[in-house]
Motif scaffolding. Sequence first.
Motif, short mmCIF file in Angstrom:
data_model
loop_
_atom_site.label_atom_id
_atom_site.label_comp_id
_atom_site.label_asym_id
_atom_site.label_seq_id
_atom_site.Cartn_x
_atom_site.Cartn_y
_atom_site.Cartn_z
N GLY A 129 -2.39 6.55 3.79
CA GLY A 129 -2.66 5.93 2.61
C GLY A 129 -1.74 6.16 1.30
N ARG A 132 -0.90 2.49 -0.90
CA ARG A 132 -1.71 1.72 -1.95
C ARG A 132 -1.33 2.46 -3.29
NH1 ARG A 132 -7.16 4.67 -0.04
NH2 ARG A 132 -6.27 4.24 1.95
N ARG A 139 -4.99 -1.37 -2.00
CA ARG A 139 -5.84 -1.17 -1.33
C ARG A 139 -5.47 -2.43 -0.18
NH1 ARG A 139 -9.34 3.20 -1.40
NH2 ARG A 139 -10.04 2.77 0.68
#
Length: 574
Positions: A129, A132, A139
């Motif tokens: 993650g 992002r 995203r």
Amino acid sequence: MPVHNNEIADIFEELADLLEIEDANPFRVRAYRNGARTVRSCGKSMHDLLNQKKDLSTLPDIGEDLAEKIKVIVETGKLPLLEEIESRTPSALSDLMKIEGLGPKRVKTLYKELRIKSLDDLKRAALSGKIRELKGFGRKTEQRIRERVEHFAGEAPRTRLTEAEEIAATLVDYLRNTEGVKDVIVAGSYRRRMETVGDLDILVTTSRNSPVMDRFSDYDEVDEVVSKGKTRCTVHLRSGMQVDLRVVPQVSYGAALHYFTGSKAHNIAVRKLGVKKGYKINEYGVFRDDERIAGRTEEEVYEQVGLPYIPPELRENRGEIEAARDDRLPELIRLEDIRGDLHCHSNASDGHHSLKQMAKAGVECGYEYLSINDHSRHVTVAHGLDKKRLLEQIKEIDKLNERLDGIVLLKSIELDILENGSLDLPDSVLKELDFTVCAVHYKFNLSRSKQTQRILRAMDNPYFNILAHPSGRLINEREPYEVDLEKIMEAASERECILELNAHPDRLDLTDERCMMAREMGVKMSISTDSHSTSDLDFMRFGINQARRGWLEAKDVINTLGLAELKKLLMRDG
DNA sequence: GCCGTTTTCGGCCCGACTGTTTTCAGTCG
């Protein structure tokens, strides 16, 4: 082993990728990409050209600098500039650019911010993650990268034209059957009749408010919609093939077809001609200021830049623009010019049909003659013919010819060229044939000089007529064997031997570039299907496609001749 | 880095779609 053109082109491509990531002058980047394309599609190897003391800077898009770099690569196998750049920008970054949606800018950001320099790094970062949070990412972008990197299996292989035709035919029918749709045409490399296609480019014209875009993305075979707008939609099919649909109004049909047929290099060259005349050419038409002055047909587009119509098969920016300008475009061979097939098998070896069935199928093609070329004894897996069985077949053909109406079966063979360059059957039986087709079927891995000598020696035999599938390659399956085709063409020209363009869609051997080379060297060619069944005779059209891409005219191809002329040409001293 | 029948210097083809933005950069064909 000499450095291949492809290896040189790969080096230039990698150089372009890395320079792009380093934010170099975009025109310099383009120069390397253009140079790579020239080298990759050149019929002759850079290695040979340098040996012949040719000046490489006379090649299109190759200047002093690239010529020198090619020389260094040929001599050393490496390029110092690339190594220097790799010392600060890892070469694996150019692999990252192969992920759809990742270009130089994003790859640079990933490297600078997260030290990502391999596909593994990228996968880990996407899962954690972190991506992002980068500026310019989000995203959705991270999600896409994660999906793409997980399924990434290298560059998608190109699809053979015959398979592309099957995929295209159903889809085109489906689209035609849509409200408001006028024209549906497959453009791109498919229309240029390349031996393989990377994706399908489909052009549609419609009346207003046609639902064709939704119908396309709803197609049952669609696996993923990559992008979809008002005029353009890109999907991946379950088969893995990408399809681009483009919708334009009818008034733009010709300009859009020209734009969408490509090649890219040809389009750029034509647009540059337009710029010189003060026009802007895009997929909607030819424009003077804001006024559309042409675009309904492709002919109109060419006319505006002062050129006659150029057939799609020639649109590779390999000299067709200059030839068109000087009114010396070739009069390309057509399927109707073919009078017979000179390479067909029967069930005496590995074919599926009898002599009679093959003859009947030849009549249905409208042929004057069709030759029977079963394998010779060395090819035991194909139940190759020995002297006794070949003599029996000769008698059988003679008898059959007395009864046949409208077609003559020619007595021939697909004769093995043995490792030492001798032919697989004695002259005493070869002299009973109308002509021979000779081929290499084993020992593909000889050195380049030995393989060349092997074939040259075979050509010394006075009964040698046609060299079948001269490079031995199978598209997507087997690389061509190492051989000096230029030497072989020189010899063929001297000894009046013929080179086959094998029309089988898995072979298409010689390539288009090699056909161009044969034509320039004055070597005559045959276009033959290598049929193993009656239905294979239809492969002739693929051979014609390839021949047209190789600038061949009817006069370059011996099976455009009538039977009497053909026989005269094939008679050699002996 | 290439190229020239307007130029050996100053140009270099053109547009669609997406996602992340608040007016557009990046990517793709």
